[in-house]
Write a protein that holds these residues in place. Structure first.
Motif, PDB file in Angstrom:
ATOM      1  N   ALA A  15       0.836  -1.208   0.000  1.00  0.00           N
ATOM      2  CA  ALA A  15       0.000   0.000   0.000  1.00  0.00           C
ATOM      3  C   ALA A  15       0.868   1.254   0.000  1.00  0.00           C
ATOM      4  O   ALA A  15       0.538   2.252  -0.651  1.00  0.00           O
ATOM      5  N   ARG A  16       1.990   1.220   0.720  1.00  0.00           N
ATOM      6  CA  ARG A  16       2.879   2.380   0.774  1.00  0.00           C
ATOM      7  C   ARG A  16       3.513   2.643  -0.594  1.00  0.00           C
ATOM      8  O   ARG A  16       3.619   3.790  -1.031  1.00  0.00           O
ATOM      9  N   HIS A  17       3.911   1.574  -1.278  1.00  0.00           N
ATOM     10  CA  HIS A  17       4.503   1.746  -2.601  1.00  0.00           C
ATOM     11  C   HIS A  17       3.469   2.276  -3.600  1.00  0.00           C
ATOM     12  O   HIS A  17       3.787   3.132  -4.434  1.00  0.00           O
ATOM     13  N   ALA A  18       2.239   1.772  -3.513  1.00  0.00           N
ATOM     14  CA  ALA A  18       1.184   2.270  -4.399  1.00  0.00           C
ATOM     15  C   ALA A  18       0.909   3.743  -4.116  1.00  0.00           C
ATOM     16  O   ALA A  18       0.656   4.544  -5.034  1.00  0.00           O
ATOM     17  N   PHE A  19       0.946   4.124  -2.839  1.00  0.00           N
ATOM     18  CA  PHE A  19       0.761   5.526  -2.445  1.00  0.00           C
ATOM     19  C   PHE A  19       1.833   6.402  -3.077  1.00  0.00           C
ATOM     20  O   PHE A  19       1.560   7.484  -3.599  1.00  0.00           O
ATOM     21  N   GLN A  20       3.088   5.939  -3.037  1.00  0.00           N
ATOM     22  CA  GLN A  20       4.186   6.715  -3.606  1.00  0.00           C
ATOM     23  C   GLN A  20       4.023   6.886  -5.112  1.00  0.00           C
ATOM     24  O   GLN A  20       4.370   7.938  -5.671  1.00  0.00           O
ATOM     25  N   ARG A  21       3.477   5.869  -5.787  1.00  0.00           N
ATOM     26  CA  ARG A  21       3.236   6.003  -7.231  1.00  0.00           C
ATOM     27  C   ARG A  21       2.191   7.075  -7.500  1.00  0.00           C
ATOM     28  O   ARG A  21       2.330   7.875  -8.422  1.00  0.00           O
ATOM     29  N   ARG A  22       1.131   7.082  -6.704  1.00  0.00           N
ATOM     30  CA  ARG A  22       0.092   8.111  -6.890  1.00  0.00           C
ATOM     31  C   ARG A  22       0.641   9.499  -6.570  1.00  0.00           C
ATOM     32  O   ARG A  22       0.310  10.486  -7.230  1.00  0.00           O
ATOM     33  N   LYS A  23       1.479   9.556  -5.563  1.00  0.00           N
ATOM     34  CA  LYS A  23       2.118  10.817  -5.186  1.00  0.00           C
ATOM     35  C   LYS A  23       2.976  11.343  -6.334  1.00  0.00           C
ATOM     36  O   LYS A  23       2.978  12.545  -6.644  1.00  0.00           O
ATOM     37  N   ALA A  24       3.692  10.431  -7.005  1.00  0.00           N
ATOM     38  CA  ALA A  24       4.526  10.824  -8.136  1.00  0.00           C
ATOM     39  C   ALA A  24       3.667  11.325  -9.298  1.00  0.00           C
ATOM     40  O   ALA A  24       4.065  12.245 -10.025  1.00  0.00           O
ATOM     41  N   ARG A  25       2.484  10.743  -9.492  1.00  0.00           N
ATOM     42  CA  ARG A  25       1.599  11.205 -10.564  1.00  0.00           C
ATOM     43  C   ARG A  25       1.181  12.661 -10.331  1.00  0.00           C
ATOM     44  O   ARG A  25       1.100  13.457 -11.265  1.00  0.00           O
ATOM     45  N   ILE A  26       0.895  13.000  -9.073  1.00  0.00           N
ATOM     46  CA  ILE A  26       0.536  14.392  -8.763  1.00  0.00           C
ATOM     47  C   ILE A  26       1.704  15.309  -9.062  1.00  0.00           C
ATOM     48  O   ILE A  26       1.532  16.385  -9.647  1.00  0.00           O
ATOM     49  N   ARG A  27       2.908  14.887  -8.667  1.00  0.00           N
ATOM     50  CA  ARG A  27       4.078  15.717  -8.936  1.00  0.00           C
ATOM     51  C   ARG A  27       4.225  15.966 -10.435  1.00  0.00           C
ATOM     52  O   ARG A  27       4.479  17.090 -10.870  1.00  0.00           O
ATOM     53  N   ARG A  28       4.042  14.911 -11.226  1.00  0.00           N
ATOM     54  CA  ARG A  28       4.159  15.081 -12.674  1.00  0.00           C
ATOM     55  C   ARG A  28       3.072  15.991 -13.223  1.00  0.00           C
ATOM     56  O   ARG A  28       3.309  16.787 -14.124  1.00  0.00           O
TER      57      ARG A  28
ATOM     58  N   PRO B 273      -2.265   5.823   7.335  1.00  0.00           N
ATOM     59  CA  PRO B 273      -3.126   4.784   6.740  1.00  0.00           C
ATOM     60  C   PRO B 273      -3.008   4.746   5.214  1.00  0.00           C
ATOM     61  O   PRO B 273      -3.928   5.154   4.484  1.00  0.00           O
ATOM     62  N   TYR B 274      -1.890   4.260   4.719  1.00  0.00           N
ATOM     63  CA  TYR B 274      -1.648   4.230   3.273  1.00  0.00           C
ATOM     64  C   TYR B 274      -2.716   3.430   2.521  1.00  0.00           C
ATOM     65  O   TYR B 274      -2.990   3.703   1.356  1.00  0.00           O
ATOM     66  N   SER B 275      -3.297   2.457   3.169  1.00  0.00           N
ATOM     67  CA  SER B 275      -4.272   1.612   2.486  1.00  0.00           C
ATOM     68  C   SER B 275      -5.620   2.297   2.310  1.00  0.00           C
ATOM     69  O   SER B 275      -6.454   1.826   1.532  1.00  0.00           O
TER      70      SER B 275
END
Length: 599
Positions: free
Chosen positions: A70-83, A207-209
């Motif tokens: 869940a934490r790794h998936a969160f980081q991917r979504r976070k990166a999408r916002i940055r982009r 709560p990353y999930s």
């Protein structure tokens, strides 16, 4: 989808000016405004006016102990916002003039005084009362929870000022039936250490999930924020700096294009598809094929890592890097309107395309030699053990050449061992073996995060994936790719001369890889490039001249001289290796005087 707005200090904004600001922003994005009846805005100003509360904190929710996925998936979504925010001209940086320039001791004293004194114009005493009184916090949180809808709901949770502290606390107590699709904190004072004097209460297990992402928005001239973001305190937060003229109002924050855009993205998700041609089959370019080879190699590395915890981290990093690639490719297709090859269409739809078979044996040896020595998840640094080498067997097996693996691997090991023994240079100290270098100038190196700046002029290129950045879509090519027009030899001379920005150690590593390729080709009875000898002898002369030039004025043990001498030792040992293993040009070995001299 429900918007939940948690107000800041003061009377709680009963006139809902915050919604007016948000609607202005949504309309500017071409979206429908939101009716007041469609949002939840709990009022709790009366709770903050007194300390006489005895409510218990609501029950905490539960988060799985192992939430790595869940934490790794969160980081991917976070990166999408940055982009999605990259390149906006209304996003500022922390370099702007603001309260972040005020030294911490001065700022902290001022904030402590403001939080403890009800007479200040900021009324930050409400913040201090909320943070310091657990019974009051419990009462406010229970009041907010009681106003949330029944049943399962997706939420956009917005916390302004003091409301940001409440929103952060609320995450620990939201029932499992709720999922926060976007958390926005605006003008938050949570970055002040004054608020963490009772321990890091607000930085408990995130709560990353159940939370998709968290963006903290601030104006560095907003005195409530002190010009400080939250990312340094909360690992899940991502700071975005905007310019609302140093004001603090929620309506100003929400009316900003970047902020209202983030909300519009969740409320009105776009269903537009990337145009993929179905009427015309577009042939994949050589650059596209090379890039897919790199992508396949990276996935093979992930599969070859034996430590499952390391493998999971590597896959998480690779997923982010691949997301960057897909995002950049989609932008390119949208801006140019070009059709894409079916393989690239598969990539855009989330499938790893079939590995193409487009290379001759010699070229394949060169590319795999580079990939085996390249950090494919740059900028992340992960020790993969032998997986980087073991991945070669997997990739060669898919192409029908698995038996070549030992030859290629041993060739690189043998050259490195010779250089280390003769040059006395420890690998990984002077020579960065994890950094890719050019064997063939067109080789793409590393799957680093792809920026959008390279889109300028992308329509004029002939490759779909190679259109991003100065050297193509792959990271690490920013340096190597600029040398593509000159070829490897010219690139090597430029790197060794010190005339460019590339460290000489990187150039030496490039030469080591080149020698290893030629040695492997000789073992496989493939054509050998006899010009390599002349390139390396030229390089040796070049480095020797550089050493003499620096010795005239530099300190004897300066870092630059130490590196140049190490590189000279490496280049000299490579010449010895070429001679010892019959990799010198025929015209040299057939010269009688040279034969007598060697004897």
């Amino acid at each position: 989808m429900k918007i939940v707005f948690l107000h800041g200090i003061g009377d709680g904004d009963p006139g809902m000016s915050w919604l007016d600001g948000l609607n202005r922003g949504l309309v500017a994005h071409g979206r429908e405004p939101i009716a007041a009846s469609d949002v939840l805005a709990p009022q709790y100003a009366t709770f903050l006016s007194t300390d006489e509360w005895t409510a218990k904190m609501p029950a905490p929710n539960t988060e799985p102990k192992d939430n790595t996925a869940a934490r790794h998936a969160f980081q991917r979504r976070k990166a999408r916002i940055r982009r999605s925010l990259e390149g906006r001209d209304d996003i500022r940086t922390f370099g702007s003039i603001g309260y972040h320039r005020v030294p911490d001791p001065v700022l902290h004293v001022g904030q402590a005084a403001a939080i403890g004194c009800g007479t200040t114009f900021l009324n930050l005493d409400q913040v201090g009362r909320y943070v310091g009184d657990e019974a009051l916090r419990g009462a406010v949180l229970r009041h907010v929870l009681a106003q949330l809808p029944s049943g399962a709901h997706d939420l956009v949770l917005i916390g302004h000022s003091l409301g940001s502290l409440i929103a952060i606390d609320l995450l620990d107590h939201l029932p499992d039936r709720f999922r926060v699709r976007r958390l926005l904190t605006l003008g938050s004072p949570a970055g002040s250490p004054v608020l963490h004097r009772n321990g890091n209460r607000m930085a408990r297990r995130f709560p990353y999930s159940r939370v998709d992402d968290w963006t903290n928005v601030l104006d560095v001239r907003d005195v409530v924020t002190g010009g400080r973001g939250l990312a340094s305190i909360f690992a899940a937060a991502q700071d975005v700096v905007v310019d609302i003229r140093g004001q603090h109002g929620a309506g100003l924050y929400l009316g900003h294009g970047a902020v209202s855009g983030l909300i519009a993205e969740v409320l009105y998700p776009s269903k537009a598809l990337v145009p993929i041609s179905v009427h015309l089959t577009v042939r994949m370019s050589d650059d596209d094929a090379n890039n897919l080879l790199t992508l396949h190699y990276a996935h093979a590395v992930a599969d070859a890592i034996k430590d499952q915890a390391v493998a999971e981290r590597y896959r998480g990093a690779l997923a982010q890097v691949q997301d960057d690639l897909i995002d950049a490719t989609e932008r390119f297709v949208r801006e140019t309107g070009r059709a894409v090859p079916p393989e690239i269409g598969d990539l855009l739809e989330g499938r790893l395309p079939t590995l193409p078979d487009r290379w001759g044996l010699r070229e394949l040896v060169a590319r795999l030699m580079v990939l085996s020595s390249t950090n494919l998840v740059e900028p992340y640094d992960i020790d993969t053990g032998r997986a980087q080498r073991d991945a070669m067997r997997r990739v060669l097996g898919r192409l029908g050449y698995e038996d070549m693996t030992p030859v290629i691997g041993r060739s690189l090991d043998k050259v490195r061992a010779h250089v280390s023994k003769k040059g006395g240079v420890p690998w990984g100290t002077i020579i960065p073996i994890a950094v890719g270098a050019a064997l063939i100038a067109a080789v793409p190196l590393g799957l680093a995060a792809v920026g959008t700046a390279g889109l300028a002029g992308a329509a004029a290129t002939t490759s779909t994936l190679a259109a991003f950045g100065p050297g193509g879509m792959m990271g690490g090519v920013a340096t190597i790719g600029t040398l593509a027009s000159g070829g490897t030899a010219a690139a090597t001379y430029g790197m060794l001369s010190g005339g460019g920005s590339v460290p000489t150690a990187l150039a030496a590593n490039a030469l080591v890889l080149e020698v290893a390729v030629e040695y492997a080709c000789k073992q496989l009875e493939l054509e050998v490039d006899e010009t390599l000898w002349f390139r390396i002898t030229t390089a040796e002369s070049h480095v020797a001249a550089e050493i003499r030039r620096h010795e005239e004025f530099s300190d004897p043990k300066s870092a630059r001289l130490v590196e140049l001498r190490a590189v000279h030792a490496i280049v000299s040992s490579l010449l010895e290796f070429l001679t010892t293993h019959d990799l010198t040009p025929r015209e040299i070995t057939q010269t009688p005087s040279l034969v007598r001299l060697e004897a």
